[in-house]
Design an enzyme around this catalytic site. Structure first.
Site, PDB file in Angstrom:
ATOM      1  N   ASP A  83      -1.787  -3.479   9.082  1.00 46.38           N
ATOM      2  CA  ASP A  83      -2.476  -4.639   9.667  1.00 46.38           C
ATOM      3  C   ASP A  83      -1.900  -5.038  11.016  1.00 46.38           C
ATOM      4  O   ASP A  83      -2.130  -6.149  11.491  1.00 46.38           O
ATOM      5  CB  ASP A  83      -2.445  -5.827   8.705  1.00 46.38           C
ATOM      6  CG  ASP A  83      -3.527  -6.859   9.025  1.00 46.38           C
ATOM      7  OD1 ASP A  83      -4.579  -6.457   9.542  1.00 46.38           O
ATOM      8  OD2 ASP A  83      -3.300  -8.051   8.787  1.00 46.38           O
ATOM      9  N   ASP A 116      -7.758  -0.178   6.989  1.00 43.51           N
ATOM     10  CA  ASP A 116      -7.365  -0.491   8.370  1.00 43.51           C
ATOM     11  C   ASP A 116      -6.472   0.566   9.007  1.00 43.51           C
ATOM     12  O   ASP A 116      -6.136   0.457  10.180  1.00 43.51           O
ATOM     13  CB  ASP A 116      -6.639  -1.839   8.466  1.00 43.51           C
ATOM     14  CG  ASP A 116      -7.526  -3.024   8.155  1.00 43.51           C
ATOM     15  OD1 ASP A 116      -8.755  -2.900   8.266  1.00 43.51           O
ATOM     16  OD2 ASP A 116      -6.990  -4.076   7.793  1.00 43.51           O
ATOM     17  N   ASP A 130      -9.302 -13.979   2.884  1.00 45.19           N
ATOM     18  CA  ASP A 130      -8.923 -13.089   3.983  1.00 45.19           C
ATOM     19  C   ASP A 130      -7.697 -13.601   4.738  1.00 45.19           C
ATOM     20  O   ASP A 130      -7.142 -12.880   5.561  1.00 45.19           O
ATOM     21  CB  ASP A 130     -10.081 -12.956   4.974  1.00 45.19           C
ATOM     22  CG  ASP A 130     -11.284 -12.266   4.359  1.00 45.19           C
ATOM     23  OD1 ASP A 130     -11.093 -11.306   3.604  1.00 45.19           O
ATOM     24  OD2 ASP A 130     -12.422 -12.698   4.641  1.00 45.19           O
TER      25      ASP A 130
END
Length: 488
Positions: free
Chosen positions: A128, A166, A313
């Site tokens: 991330d 990701d 989130d």
């Protein structure tokens, strides 16, 4: 409820692309496209290389909450539309001594009811890019060791592996050598999983249709060893229409030029499509097509709920935390789907050997649009004749912004709608809210209920949250009033 830190996703930012290259495709979307996304997934015809039914985990975050709150007014709808559906299990903690047993336990539970487990390894170093889900293994070498232990728990029957969300779409924080190390680690993971379990179906990260271009995505997938995998997944933790993802996947496959590869799509929260480019707990979204291998699209192996609906989130609450109000809103706005068949009627999955430029990681999340539900009318004075109390908590804070949650407890007679006001002593400004409509006039802030949480029984509660900016000191507010009555 104490979250299961061995499996709960401590993630995760899934950015929406803001580049002009994506805007042309976005502009072409219409309501007809949305309908096509639903119709595409509603057929009974199977497609791709997977068959069978996915595992519904009775210990998932939503099902733990449902078990602990059977009398909650939101529980029935959440159970029908979210708790009844299979969802992926995330493995997001660096727990080298226990990861094998945790994977084994989850896979065995799925095997025992002849269903397909969906596992999400989420442990790459610098995941991330230091955002809401920062963390991962300390080194690439440590990651490979963790992967070895993870693979040892997979067993021999069909398992779907959604490898490292990701990891390929979001690489803005990586140097050239970091990218090479990451690609090597992902390729190693694919090979290891297939060596241990030839029935494992491994999919790599392709971002989503409004992030990187299809050709760029294909190049990233090739560099990470997708040719040895089952294919790639898209839309993980995002809200893009299913039809857009199918078309995007076809373009990626054409660029890859490998007819053996397929796609899976996360449909957990795309029942209403995206809210512009907002990715962080946007309002008014809905659950999408139920997980299935019957996609009626030869390039798509399955629709899967990768991101568990109701898990934040990072704006409504800490990333990965189950928030019942989020789940309830998604259930209210979602596509109505039937529960999966009971385990006794599910065919065994073991018989087939073969399944935007992102914002700066240091920047706070972009505010979403105003809630789609209009505010309730201002309550009358007669609704606020009793006492009240308010719990105000700053959940997270960065250089010039913060996320806060508010819980109202009504100590007086039952009310059917509410308005809460307070005053800030510093320079704070609310930019986005959920489960309430929030407005401000200088330092004075007003929050009004939305449709589903206006009624508060005596000693009952209502909760909401918001995102805000500040400068100087982020002081706590004062002078809370519920329907013009001062609260403690």
């Amino acid at each position: 409820m104490t979250p299961d830190l061995t499996s709960s996703p401590h993630h995760h930012r899934r950015r929406a692309d803001r580049r002009l290259v994506a805007l042309g495709a976005a502009a072409a979307m219409t309501a007809a496209t949305a309908l096509a996304g639903v119709l595409l997934a509603s057929t009974e015809a199977a497609a791709g290389t997977l068959s069978g039914s996915f595992y519904r985990d009775p210990t998932s975050g939503v099902n733990q909450w449902l078990a602990a709150n059977p009398n909650d007014s939101r529980a029935s709808l959440i159970s029908q539309r979210i708790g009844s559906q299979p969802q992926a299990r995330w493995f997001a903690n660096y727990n080298l001594s226990t990861i094998q047993s945790q994977v084994t336990s989850y896979v065995n539970a799925a095997n025992s009811v002849n269903q397909i487990p969906v596992l999400v390894p989420y442990m790459l170093p610098n995941r991330d890019c230091g955002g809401a889900s920062a963390g991962g293994a300390p080194t690439i070498s440590a990651y490979r060791t963790w992967i070895d232990s993870f693979a040892a728990g997979l067993g021999t029957r069909t398992a779907v592996i959604i490898l490292e969300p990701d990891s390929l779409a979001l690489q803005t924080c990586l140097s050239s050598s970091d990218k090479a190390d990451r690609n090597s680690a992902l390729s190693y993971a694919v090979t290891k999983f297939k060596q241990v379990n030839s029935n494992a179906k491994v999919y790599l990260d392709a971002g989503h249709s409004a992030w990187n271009s299809a050709s760029d995505t294909a190049s990233r997938l090739q560099a990470a060893g997708v040719s040895n995998a089952a294919g790639f997944y898209s839309n993980a933790s995002n809200f893009r229409w299913t039809a857009d993802e199918v078309n995007f996947g076809r373009n990626v496959l054409n660029a890859l030029g490998n007819g053996n590869l397929h796609q899976v799509i996360d449909t957990a929260r795309n029942g209403k499509g995206p809210l512009g480019s907002e990715w962080c707990d946007p309002s008014g979204r809905g659950t999408g097509q139920a997980p299935t291998t019957a996609t009626n699209e030869s390039t798509v192996d399955a629709f899967i709920w990768i991101k568990p609906p109701g898990e934040a989130d990072g704006c409504a609450a800490s990333a990965g935390q189950f928030v019942p109000d989020l789940a309830y809103s998604l259930a209210q706005n979602g596509i109505v789907t039937s529960p999966p068949p009971s385990p006794s009627t599910v065919p065994s999955p073991s018989v087939s050997p073969s399944r935007s430029a992102s914002p700066s990681p240091s920047a706070p999340p972009s505010p979403s649009a105003s809630p789609s539900t209009p505010p309730s009318p201002s309550p009358s004075a007669s609704q606020g004749t009793g006492a009240c109390s308010v719990s105000y908590k700053v959940d997270s804070q960065w250089n010039n912004g913060f996320v806060a949650s508010v819980v109202i407890t009504n100590r007086g007679p039952a009310i059917t709608s509410w308005t809460l006001t307070w005053t800030y002593g510093g320079n704070q400004a609310v930019t986005n809210a959920w489960n309430a409509t929030v407005t401000a006039s200088g330092a004075n802030v007003t929050a009004r209920n939305v449709a589903h949480n206006g009624s508060i029984a005596t000693n009952g509660t209502a909760s909401f949250g918001f995102q805000a900016t500040y400068s100087g000191t982020n002081t706590n507010p004062t002078a809370f009033k519920l329907n013009n009555v001062t609260c403690s």
